[in-house]
Design a protein around this motif. Sequence first.
Motif, PDB file in Angstrom:
ATOM      1  N   UNK A  19       0.822  -1.210   0.000  1.00  0.00           N
ATOM      2  CA  UNK A  19       0.000   0.000   0.000  1.00  0.00           C
ATOM      3  C   UNK A  19       0.856   1.260   0.000  1.00  0.00           C
ATOM      4  N   UNK A  20       1.902   1.265   0.812  1.00  0.00           N
ATOM      5  CA  UNK A  20       2.801   2.420   0.848  1.00  0.00           C
ATOM      6  C   UNK A  20       3.521   2.588  -0.483  1.00  0.00           C
ATOM      7  N   UNK A  21       3.963   1.498  -1.066  1.00  0.00           N
ATOM      8  CA  UNK A  21       4.658   1.553  -2.357  1.00  0.00           C
ATOM      9  C   UNK A  21       3.729   2.064  -3.451  1.00  0.00           C
ATOM     10  N   UNK A  22       2.476   1.630  -3.450  1.00  0.00           N
ATOM     11  CA  UNK A  22       1.514   2.051  -4.472  1.00  0.00           C
ATOM     12  C   UNK A  22       1.172   3.529  -4.366  1.00  0.00           C
ATOM     13  N   UNK A  23       1.341   4.130  -3.189  1.00  0.00           N
ATOM     14  CA  UNK A  23       0.990   5.534  -3.012  1.00  0.00           C
ATOM     15  C   UNK A  23       2.120   6.492  -3.391  1.00  0.00           C
ATOM     16  N   UNK A  24       3.299   5.988  -3.728  1.00  0.00           N
ATOM     17  CA  UNK A  24       4.411   6.859  -4.107  1.00  0.00           C
ATOM     18  C   UNK A  24       4.127   7.536  -5.442  1.00  0.00           C
ATOM     19  N   UNK A  25       4.571   8.794  -5.614  1.00  0.00           N
ATOM     20  CA  UNK A  25       4.275   9.532  -6.849  1.00  0.00           C
ATOM     21  C   UNK A  25       5.055   9.001  -8.052  1.00  0.00           C
ATOM     22  N   UNK A  26       4.357   8.553  -9.059  1.00  0.00           N
ATOM     23  CA  UNK A  26       4.966   8.078 -10.312  1.00  0.00           C
ATOM     24  C   UNK A  26       4.962   9.212 -11.330  1.00  0.00           C
ATOM     25  N   UNK A  27       5.908   9.206 -12.259  1.00  0.00           N
ATOM     26  CA  UNK A  27       5.920  10.266 -13.278  1.00  0.00           C
ATOM     27  C   UNK A  27       4.756  10.110 -14.254  1.00  0.00           C
ATOM     28  N   UNK A  28       3.976  11.181 -14.420  1.00  0.00           N
ATOM     29  CA  UNK A  28       2.866  11.164 -15.372  1.00  0.00           C
ATOM     30  C   UNK A  28       3.345  11.574 -16.762  1.00  0.00           C
ATOM     31  N   UNK A  54      20.168   4.320 -21.753  1.00  0.00           N
ATOM     32  CA  UNK A  54      18.734   4.381 -22.055  1.00  0.00           C
ATOM     33  C   UNK A  54      18.328   5.753 -22.593  1.00  0.00           C
ATOM     34  N   UNK A  55      19.292   6.674 -22.696  1.00  0.00           N
ATOM     35  CA  UNK A  55      19.015   7.986 -23.276  1.00  0.00           C
ATOM     36  C   UNK A  55      18.643   9.060 -22.271  1.00  0.00           C
ATOM     37  N   UNK A  73      12.723  15.012 -19.854  1.00  0.00           N
ATOM     38  CA  UNK A  73      12.999  14.707 -21.258  1.00  0.00           C
ATOM     39  C   UNK A  73      12.644  15.910 -22.125  1.00  0.00           C
ATOM     40  N   UNK A  74      13.397  16.154 -23.189  1.00  0.00           N
ATOM     41  CA  UNK A  74      13.106  17.295 -24.058  1.00  0.00           C
ATOM     42  C   UNK A  74      11.726  17.209 -24.707  1.00  0.00           C
ATOM     43  N   UNK A  75      11.261  16.001 -24.977  1.00  0.00           N
ATOM     44  CA  UNK A  75       9.966  15.838 -25.640  1.00  0.00           C
ATOM     45  C   UNK A  75       8.792  15.887 -24.675  1.00  0.00           C
ATOM     46  N   UNK A  76       9.060  15.782 -23.373  1.00  0.00           N
ATOM     47  CA  UNK A  76       7.986  15.774 -22.390  1.00  0.00           C
ATOM     48  C   UNK A  76       7.327  14.420 -22.219  1.00  0.00           C
ATOM     49  N   UNK A  79      10.207   8.713 -20.319  1.00  0.00           N
ATOM     50  CA  UNK A  79      11.255   7.895 -20.922  1.00  0.00           C
ATOM     51  C   UNK A  79      11.197   6.474 -20.358  1.00  0.00           C
ATOM     52  N   UNK A  80      11.682   5.534 -21.148  1.00  0.00           N
ATOM     53  CA  UNK A  80      11.704   4.141 -20.718  1.00  0.00           C
ATOM     54  C   UNK A  80      12.703   3.958 -19.585  1.00  0.00           C
ATOM     55  N   UNK A  81      12.417   3.003 -18.724  1.00  0.00           N
ATOM     56  CA  UNK A  81      13.356   2.696 -17.642  1.00  0.00           C
ATOM     57  C   UNK A  81      14.600   2.027 -18.202  1.00  0.00           C
TER      58      UNK A  81
END
Length: 108
Positions: A19-28, A54-55, A73-76, A79-81
């Motif tokens: 539950x704590x891990x799922x609540x962490x902010x992921x990049x949108x 990976x660029x 990222x320049x494109x917004x 990016x892939x992990x």
Amino acid sequence: MSPAGGFLVGLICLLVTLGAFASLPRPADGTVPVAIVFPPWTDGTEAIARSFAAGHRVLRSGRLSAIVVVAPTPSGQVAALPQGAWFSLVLAGLAGCLDNPGRTEATS
């Protein structure tokens, strides 16, 4: 404690951790710097090299050597992990936990 009680305690600990891990902010999107988290046994130079491969534009290492902070990222686009990375997190609200601003920048 009985085996069933031990299993119940273990299950509750696992559910709280997930539950704590799922609540962490992921990049949108790719408009903010993110921290890429590698397994703790990953060497810092290997984590940075994989991020470059990976660029990603690497800004610095995180609080642990297995964390790499990368630029937007320049494109917004997100990016892939890099190969071997577990996940990436937005630094907002987590800077004290993942970021180590005292380290120098390593840009490409």
